[in-house]
Enzyme design. Structure first.
Site, PDB file in Angstrom:
ATOM      1  N   LYS A  40       0.837  -1.208   0.000  1.00 35.64           N
ATOM      2  CA  LYS A  40       0.000   0.000   0.000  1.00 35.64           C
ATOM      3  C   LYS A  40       0.872   1.260   0.000  1.00 35.64           C
ATOM      4  O   LYS A  40       2.083   1.182   0.254  1.00 35.64           O
ATOM      5  CB  LYS A  40      -0.917  -0.022   1.224  1.00 35.64           C
ATOM      6  N   ARG A 142     -10.604  -0.885  14.004  1.00 35.67           N
ATOM      7  CA  ARG A 142     -10.655  -0.201  12.714  1.00 35.67           C
ATOM      8  C   ARG A 142     -11.576  -0.927  11.737  1.00 35.67           C
ATOM      9  O   ARG A 142     -11.973  -0.382  10.718  1.00 35.67           O
ATOM     10  CB  ARG A 142      -9.229  -0.119  12.161  1.00 35.67           C
ATOM     11  N   TYR A 265      14.610  30.444   7.282  1.00 38.45           N
ATOM     12  CA  TYR A 265      13.393  31.149   7.660  1.00 38.45           C
ATOM     13  C   TYR A 265      13.280  31.327   9.169  1.00 38.45           C
ATOM     14  O   TYR A 265      13.654  30.437   9.937  1.00 38.45           O
ATOM     15  CB  TYR A 265      12.171  30.381   7.162  1.00 38.45           C
ATOM     16  N   MET A 314      11.530  24.499   1.575  1.00 38.96           N
ATOM     17  CA  MET A 314      10.834  23.606   0.642  1.00 38.96           C
ATOM     18  C   MET A 314      11.798  22.845  -0.259  1.00 38.96           C
ATOM     19  O   MET A 314      11.619  21.658  -0.516  1.00 38.96           O
ATOM     20  CB  MET A 314       9.837  24.411  -0.210  1.00 38.96           C
TER      21      MET A 314
HETATM   22  C1  LIG Z   1      -0.285  -1.726   6.809  1.00 36.82           C
HETATM   23  C2  LIG Z   1      -0.708  -3.032   7.292  1.00 36.82           C
HETATM   24  C3  LIG Z   1       0.224  -4.055   7.517  1.00 36.82           C
HETATM   25  C4  LIG Z   1       1.723  -3.841   7.431  1.00 36.82           C
HETATM   26  O1  LIG Z   1       2.173  -3.232   8.610  1.00 36.82           O
HETATM   27  P1  LIG Z   1       3.732  -2.969   8.889  1.00 36.82           P
HETATM   28  O2  LIG Z   1       3.759  -2.460  10.269  1.00 36.82           O
HETATM   29  O3  LIG Z   1       4.179  -1.943   7.898  1.00 36.82           O
HETATM   30  O4  LIG Z   1       4.407  -4.262   8.722  1.00 36.82           O
HETATM   31  C5  LIG Z   1      -0.256  -5.307   7.852  1.00 36.82           C
HETATM   32  N1  LIG Z   1      -1.578  -5.531   7.989  1.00 36.82           N
HETATM   33  C6  LIG Z   1      -2.500  -4.567   7.805  1.00 36.82           C
HETATM   34  C7  LIG Z   1      -3.946  -4.886   7.973  1.00 36.82           C
HETATM   35  C8  LIG Z   1      -2.106  -3.280   7.474  1.00 36.82           C
HETATM   36  O5  LIG Z   1      -3.020  -2.320   7.311  1.00 36.82           O
END
Ligand SMILES: *Cc1c(COP(=O)(O)O)cnc(C)c1O
Length: 371
Positions: A40, A142, A265, A314
């Site tokens: 992802k 979640r 800055y 930036m």
């Molecule tokens: C993002 C995610 C992972 C991977 O987690 P890491 O800590 O990056 O290894 C595994 N399972 C689910 C459901 C996730 O959302």
């Protein structure tokens, strides 16, 4: 003309695919399980297509993604690895998921019924049942079915003829922070699997921290993200991994500034003594965090740690190279990767390694090594 034809990039991320393969081997060794590689968020900033192609030959059970658009990007590479959607899906995304035979994770009866309906055998020849995984909420809060609802949910979902329950998964919110709670999640998951009438081909719980620091007798699939990219969420395992991404830029200018001169800055730094100041051509527009505290942050030039002076801007960062008289315009500066860890930059910026990697912006040219 593509970005990287005319002149070499000013700021680039070297992405070492042999390190990626090494980290995958570590995940396999330690877990002894099949792997769902989590791709992802542009494969944590490493480019989802490139990483999918690199891992497609590695016999991976699933690529885990957050959304349909990520699934599509992987699909467009011609990758043959199965794609798994880690979270809930929206109703208007599901026809595509069914058509592409991607694997959804199910958190509600409604989702299951909708997938069943969409995959109903109106085509000739009829489509086989769509494999789905059930998500159980053992503490992440979640998504998923609460443990005490799970049996009745499974009973209902098992009656749907056009989907088939292939797996069950849960997620760990604090595997790198709260051992006691995480152990209780492993126990809940184990109890359920051992006492459930349903047989699951895939059972999965562990993210990177979960697979590095815990064992389970009932899971057979792990879901590493961060550790594949070479960063351990738990410091004591960092030595096992090789960082995949190294963020680099170049010195664009070197000047001697007198005592009393402000730098960057807000003039948060006013030089106390004459200082040799190098300007490096990267900034928060590349994803290097503006929130690093300049007193602690540094870059590596010619193998030497050189402190950042003043606020990150930036496109440019100012560096104190007084202690490095041989530094010249054009020298490479490592912002993180091999000699300064992502974890260190994350701590300095009061955030986490995941965010440092995923925020590297498209302006940064990705350069792939050891394909
Ligand atoms: C993002 C995610 C992972 C991977 O987690 P890491 O800590 O990056 O290894 C595994 N399972 C689910 C459901 C996730 O959302």
């Amino acid at each position: 003309m593509s970005d990287n034809q005319s002149s070499p990039p000013r700021t680039w991320a070297e992405i070492d695919l042999s390190a990626l393969r090494h980290n995958l081997a570590v995940a396999r060794d330690i877990s002894g399980q099949s792997v769902m590689a989590v791709l992802k968020a542009a494969a944590y900033g490493h480019d989802i297509k490139k990483i999918a192609l690199a891992l497609d030959k590695e016999n991976i059970a699933f690529f885990g993604v957050a959304s349909v658009i990520e699934a599509r990007r992987i699909h467009s590479t011609g990758s043959k690895t199965r794609i798994y959607l880690l979270g809930p899906t929206l109703a208007d995304e599901r026809a595509e998921i069914v058509a592409q035979r991607w694997t959804p994770s199910i958190s509600s009866i409604e989702e299951a019924q909708h997938f069943d309906e969409l995959n109903s055998n109106t085509t000739q020849p009829p489509l086989p049942p769509l494999p789905v995984h059930i998500t159980v909420d053992t503490g992440m809060g979640r998504g998923g079915f609460l443990p005490d609802m799970l049996d009745s949910a499974l009973d209902k979902i098992s009656t749907l003829k056009n989907i088939t329950i292939e797996g069950i998964g849960s997620h760990l919110p604090s595997a790198d922070e709260d051992r006691e709670f995480t152990l209780s999640q492993f126990e809940t998951f184990k109890y359920f699997i051992e006492n459930c009438e349903h047989h699951f081909q895939y059972t999965h719980l562990a993210n990177s921290a979960g697979l590095l620091d815990y064992t389970s007798s009932v899971t057979n699939l792990c879901r590493p993200g961060l550790m594949l990219y070479g960063i351990s969420p738990i410091e004591k395992y960092q030595h096992l991994l090789k960082p995949v991404m190294t963020l680099k830029s170049k010195i664009t200018l070197i000047r001697e500034l007198p005592a009393g001169h402000g730098v960057s800055y807000g003039r948060s730094v006013v030089l106390e003594k004459p200082t040799r100041v190098a300007t490096v051509g990267a900034g928060y527009g590349d994803g290097y965090p503006r929130s690093v505290s300049p007193e602690k942050a540094a870059v590596i030039i010619r193998g030497v740690r050189c402190p950042i002076i003043g606020r990150v801007t930036m496109d440019q960062i100012m560096i104190d190279v007084t202690a490095l008289p041989e530094a010249e315009i054009g020298d490479e500066a490592e912002l993180f990767g091999q000699q300064i860890s992502v974890t260190e930059v994350a701590k300095n910026a009061n955030t986490i390694s995941w965010e440092i990697l995923t925020r590297i912006t498209p302006r940064v040219t990705r350069v792939y090594l050891n394909e």
